[in-house]
Design an enzyme around this catalytic site. Sequence first.
Site, PDB file in Angstrom:
ATOM      1  N   GLY A 124       0.816  -1.221   0.000  1.00 27.27           N
ATOM      2  CA  GLY A 124       0.000   0.000   0.000  1.00 27.27           C
ATOM      3  C   GLY A 124       0.842   1.261   0.000  1.00 27.27           C
ATOM      4  N   LEU A 125       1.230   1.689  -1.182  1.00 23.22           N
ATOM      5  CA  LEU A 125       2.033   2.902  -1.302  1.00 23.22           C
ATOM      6  C   LEU A 125       1.226   4.030  -1.970  1.00 23.22           C
ATOM      7  CD1 LEU A 125       4.844   4.272  -1.018  1.00 23.22           C
ATOM      8  CD2 LEU A 125       5.406   3.377  -3.289  1.00 23.22           C
ATOM      9  N   PRO A 128      -4.683   8.309  -3.786  1.00 30.21           N
ATOM     10  CA  PRO A 128      -5.390   9.008  -4.878  1.00 30.21           C
ATOM     11  C   PRO A 128      -4.613  10.227  -5.382  1.00 30.21           C
ATOM     12  CG  PRO A 128      -6.930   8.426  -3.131  1.00 30.21           C
ATOM     13  CD  PRO A 128      -5.561   8.055  -2.628  1.00 30.21           C
ATOM     14  N   THR A 158      -2.905  -3.789  -5.736  1.00 32.08           N
ATOM     15  CA  THR A 158      -2.978  -5.154  -6.266  1.00 32.08           C
ATOM     16  C   THR A 158      -3.162  -6.141  -5.108  1.00 32.08           C
ATOM     17  OG1 THR A 158      -1.513  -4.546  -8.061  1.00 32.08           O
ATOM     18  CG2 THR A 158      -1.705  -6.906  -7.586  1.00 32.08           C
ATOM     19  N   GLU A 363       4.773   0.436 -10.675  1.00 33.87           N
ATOM     20  CA  GLU A 363       6.147   0.317 -10.153  1.00 33.87           C
ATOM     21  C   GLU A 363       7.064   1.355 -10.817  1.00 33.87           C
ATOM     22  OE1 GLU A 363       7.734  -3.310  -8.923  1.00 33.87           O
ATOM     23  OE2 GLU A 363       5.790  -4.260  -8.626  1.00 33.87           O
ATOM     24  N   THR A 365       6.304   4.725 -13.659  1.00 31.82           N
ATOM     25  CA  THR A 365       5.953   4.825 -15.079  1.00 31.82           C
ATOM     26  C   THR A 365       7.228   4.848 -15.936  1.00 31.82           C
ATOM     27  OG1 THR A 365       6.033   7.233 -15.082  1.00 31.82           O
ATOM     28  CG2 THR A 365       3.907   6.241 -14.519  1.00 31.82           C
TER      29      THR A 365
END
Length: 383
Positions: A124-125, A128, A158, A363, A365
């Site tokens: 959980g990194l 929003p 994920t 991970e 862009t």
Amino acid sequence: MNLELTEEQAAVRQLAKDFVDREVAPHATEWDRAEQVDRAIVKTMGELGFLGLTIPEEYGGSGGDHFAYALVTEELGRGDSAVRGIVSVSLGLVAKSIAAWGSEEQKQQWLPRLTSGDAIGCFGLTEPGTGSDAGNLTTKAVRDGADWVISGTKMFITNGTWADVVLLFARTGAEPGHKGVSAFLVPTDTPGLSRREIHGKLGLRGQATAELVLEDVRVPASAMIAPEGKGFSVAMSALAKGRMSVAAGCVGIAQAALDAAVGYAGERDQFGKTIAHHQLVQELLADIALDVDAARLLTWRVADLIDRGEPFVTEASKAKLFASEAAVRCANNALQVFGGYGYIDEYPVGKLLRDARVMTLYEGTSQIQKLLIGRALTGVSAF
Ligand code: FAD
């Protein structure tokens, strides 16, 4: 770099190949349509040792090196990127972080369950409002006696609705940017933590991607992983190795695109001969084959560097950048070979393209990978 696989590496690759051909690839379309892979596959992968690669055996891991991990990840990516992602996150980002940074108690508590597939982890990194700029995350953890009380929202997580534990990043200090970030292991059944599955994804539809909302989630001080303020280092070291695993998954997509396109080109007749006879179709196939080899070699180089204890972070960015963009090109070229049939999901190439697309986003862009490579080349941070 020795390009020959050891006996152990060759054996684990064969095991993964057989598993994927038997239990993953035949179901990929059905799981994609249903927007859910069969959860039983997680336990099976645990039994095969795929969820314990690189984790010491004393914690239930199956040992092995990063090269073996890359080979297995490639095979899973060849079969179904949704399945590959479950492993890359639960093992690659969560279990490996616990093995590297966790206390003895945290390792005992979580690693045997994660490596066996009895539990699933999520990372959980992203929030929003903070994606690429993750160091400026706003989820807050406030000390209250012996506990931490955490509030905030995490986005695009994920395994989110499937996970038993989240490796969660939250701000504990007043320091600006990434310096005030700490990491916690939060069981997902902790009161105050709610999850909402995100539907309508372009690809990776079989995977449970979720928004996590934390409202005054109370965890003991022992839930913190690594020293206070070191959370961003935990995240960045996880992602550096994670990029190798994404790159390997992309090689799998590219290989699947090549296999499908070569197969179809040999069967489909147009103008009185199979389309394999047409030079422009051969050009598409040659372009795919070149991308497969280049992406695989870049990925193997990273695995080899990690296993030899050499610096690998910039090479991981290069491999992830190239392999993810190559996977998109390969799937797109394969779709072209299939013509109109590539556009419907009775054939595999449309799904490959949809699944590949996100690899250039998560991970870090493609733009972020370029900035990381540029910073390593020039010493100048252009973020
Ligand atoms: P933004 O950061 O808003 O970027 C938008 C655009 O701006 C991009 O093109 C980006 O490259 C560009 N940009 C941003 N900053 C710069 C800059 N300095 N210079 C040049 N260009 C820039 N996150 C997790 O924490 N855990 C997960 O398990 C996870 N799984 C995911 C699964 C899926 C299916 C998806 C879609 C995302 C997932 N993510 C996860 C989040 C993912 O890592 C982020 O989406 C990604 O980091 C990009 O952040 P963003 O979407 O907020 O885009």
